[in-house]
Design an enzyme around this catalytic site. Structure first.
Site, PDB file in Angstrom:
ATOM      1  N   TRP A 171       0.870  -1.071   0.080  1.00 20.62           N
ATOM      2  CA  TRP A 171       0.114  -0.002   0.070  1.00 20.62           C
ATOM      3  C   TRP A 171       1.121   1.191  -0.073  1.00 20.62           C
ATOM      4  CZ3 TRP A 171      -2.012   2.851   4.851  1.00 20.62           C
ATOM      5  CH2 TRP A 171      -2.831   3.863   4.367  1.00 20.62           C
ATOM      6  N   ASP A 224      -0.926  -5.367   9.778  1.00 18.19           N
ATOM      7  CA  ASP A 224      -1.933  -4.301   9.345  1.00 18.19           C
ATOM      8  C   ASP A 224      -3.203  -4.979   8.862  1.00 18.19           C
ATOM      9  OD1 ASP A 224      -3.339  -2.146   8.206  1.00 18.19           O
ATOM     10  OD2 ASP A 224      -1.765  -1.868   6.510  1.00 18.19           O
ATOM     11  N   ALA A 276      -6.821  -4.258   7.417  1.00 14.41           N
ATOM     12  CA  ALA A 276      -7.613  -3.262   7.086  1.00 14.41           C
ATOM     13  C   ALA A 276      -9.070  -3.868   6.399  1.00 14.41           C
ATOM     14  CB  ALA A 276      -7.037  -2.104   5.976  1.00 14.41           C
ATOM     15  N   LYS A 314     -13.454   0.147   6.285  1.00 15.37           N
ATOM     16  CA  LYS A 314     -13.646  -0.732   5.125  1.00 15.37           C
ATOM     17  C   LYS A 314     -15.086  -1.544   5.361  1.00 15.37           C
ATOM     18  CE  LYS A 314      -9.652   0.812   4.452  1.00 15.37           C
ATOM     19  NZ  LYS A 314      -9.088   1.509   3.265  1.00 15.37           N
TER      20      LYS A 314
HETATM   21  C1  LIG Z   1      -3.261  -2.018   3.633  1.00 14.06           C
HETATM   22  C2  LIG Z   1      -4.074  -0.624   4.277  1.00 14.06           C
HETATM   23  N1  LIG Z   1      -3.815  -0.447   5.350  1.00 14.06           N
HETATM   24  C3  LIG Z   1      -4.297   0.747   6.033  1.00 14.06           C
HETATM   25  C4  LIG Z   1      -5.329   1.362   5.195  1.00 14.06           C
HETATM   26  C5  LIG Z   1      -5.846   2.769   6.346  1.00 14.06           C
HETATM   27  O1  LIG Z   1      -7.039   2.535   6.235  1.00 14.06           O
HETATM   28  P1  LIG Z   1      -7.828   4.005   7.014  1.00 14.06           P
HETATM   29  O2  LIG Z   1      -8.658   4.535   5.704  1.00 14.06           O
HETATM   30  O3  LIG Z   1      -8.637   3.386   8.096  1.00 14.06           O
HETATM   31  O4  LIG Z   1      -6.875   4.815   7.532  1.00 14.06           O
HETATM   32  C6  LIG Z   1      -5.391   1.211   4.088  1.00 14.06           C
HETATM   33  C7  LIG Z   1      -6.447   1.983   3.376  1.00 14.06           C
HETATM   34  O5  LIG Z   1      -6.552   2.012   1.996  1.00 14.06           O
HETATM   35  C8  LIG Z   1      -4.833   0.119   3.316  1.00 14.06           C
HETATM   36  O6  LIG Z   1      -5.349  -0.358   2.273  1.00 14.06           O
END
Ligand SMILES: Cc1ncc(COP(=O)(O)O)c(C=O)c1O
Length: 408
Positions: free
Chosen positions: A146, A227, A229, A262
């Site tokens: 990401w 992580d 998400a 999400k």
């Molecule tokens: C792999 C990953 N980690 C963290 C996040 C962050 O999410 P948030 O919108 O809750 O900050 C995202 C958002 O796209 C993501 O794809």
């Protein structure tokens, strides 16, 4: 040290003293934001925007979940004050999330959680904590990842070490290289692991691969940061957390960044949680005291509204049950579109074996631009696309254009 050209160069002390705000160098904006602007400006009514990073339903909308709407109504009717909650935010929210994420570890008093502004807030806070404990820790990131991962790590002053994670041409994980990178890490280094639904590739570790990763993490004395998400978007809430729970079985020290943005579809409300595990409840309490202090310095306290709505859903068995139903429907759509694309051409079959909203197409930058110009299909130059960025009726057109771009 990896190439961190994207970051604004630090000013030397003398420069900094003599410079003014007007002297700041230009910043190259996030290419995904530029892509969204391009897609918005395209007048073609049948354009397809698969660069976008949010779930869309069969009609191409990102609706507010019915359970969230109802929770917001209840919140409106029952909330009597907007007085400060404190740096820990909504404690009941964090408590209710524990069994969903941590499963059999939910009652482990060596794990503490705190509400954060989204998954980003959790990542930033988690890395702040790691940097405070061990400023020489290096963070191992499998590429591609990401795009916000490396900048967040670098923003706390930690070094990023890249290793190749994914073979885009074949749609497979470069697992031997991942293991070699972990094996060559120093004790205290931090592998950044995607809990599920890998963004941008969709290529998740399988059970045997997670087991191998855990073995090496323990052998090398690494501190994993997981992580997560997209829990519930891949195979289901428990299956998507299986890797994380295995890591918690194996390791005394773990940091977890969770996003609810999400799976509750509350993106702009910024709902997340950070969990910290150390070897003893007392050391976890000390780590959390640092966490609260750091949160206080960065955002003082997290925003309440989205977390309060999620708390209301999880605190009511009937609403919680209905949330499971809405989450299942989102997952079914993701997997349904994946299956349709995968069935269209053997070269796309790998998409049906991957998880979550994102996958990558083995297209060159030129082919991606050709899709944009000729078909109004917008995706990142890397070939990353959101499988549910398109409506149901657009899937066949998208797939035909992609197959055509891939050639014979
Ligand atoms: C792999 C990953 N980690 C963290 C996040 C962050 O999410 P948030 O919108 O809750 O900050 C995202 C958002 O796209 C993501 O794809």
């Amino acid at each position: 040290m990896r190439d961190s050209a994207r970051r604004t160069p630090m000013l030397s002390e003398t420069d900094a003293m003599s410079r003014r705000l007007a002297d700041l160098p230009p910043v190259h904006s996030d290419s995904l934001l530029a892509l969204i602007a391009l897609a918005n400006a395209d007048p073609r009514p049948d354009k397809i925007d698969v660069g976008v990073g949010v779930f869309r339903d069969g009609q191409g909308n990102t609706p507010i979940l019915k359970v969230i709407k109802e929770a917001e109504q209840r919140l409106r009717d029952s909330q009597e004050t907007k007085a400060y909650l404190g740096s820990a935010g909504d404690k009941r929210f964090a408590e209710l999330l524990r069994p969903i994420l941590l499963g059999r570890h939910a009652d482990d008093d060596r794990i503490a959680g705190v509400q954060t502004p989204g998954g980003c807030g959790a990542l930033r806070l988690g890395f702040e904590l790691i940097a405070a404990a061990n400023p020489s820790a290096r963070v191992l990131i499998g590429t591609p990842s990401w795009p916000n991962h490396a900048p967040i790590v670098e923003s706390v002053g930690l070094e990023v070490v890249d290793y190749p994670y994914y073979e885009r041409g074949q749609g497979i994980i470069r697992f031997d290289e991942m293991i070699a990178a972990l094996r060559s890490a120093r004790p205290g280094d931090v592998p950044l692991l995607h809990g599920c639904c890998h963004n941008p590739t969709g290529a998740d570790l399988d059970e045997a691969q997670w087991a191998e990763v855990m073995k090496v993490v323990v052998e090398r004395g690494l501190l994993p940061l997981v992580d997560i998400a997209y829990q519930g978007f891949g195979r289901g809430l428990d299956d998507d957390a299986a890797g994380l729970r295995g890591i918690l079985d194996a390791c005394d020290e773990v940091v977890v960044a969770q996003s609810c943005d999400k799976n509750f579809s509350v993106y702009r409300d910024r709902v997340g949680c950070l969990y910290v595990k150390t070897g003893k409840p007392e050391t976890t309490a000390t780590a959390m005291a640092h966490v609260f202090q750091m949160a206080r310095e960065m955002w003082s306290m997290p925003p309440d509204h989205g977390a309060a709505a999620v708390r209301i859903v999880l605190d009511d068995p009937e609403l919680k049950q209905r949330w499971h139903g809405e989450l299942d429907a989102m997952r079914d759509r993701i997997n349904g579109v994946r299956a349709r694309i995968a069935a269209a051409d053997p070269r796309l079959a790998y998409i049906g074996r991957q998880f979550g909203m994102f996958s990558m197409l083995p297209l060159s930058r030129e082919q991606v631009h050709q899709l944009r110009d000729e078909h109004g299909i917008y995706m990142a130059d890397s070939g990353r696309f959101n499988v549910v960025g398109m409506s149901d009726v657009a899937v066949d057109r998208f797939t035909a254009a992609v197959v055509d771009a891939l050639g014979n």
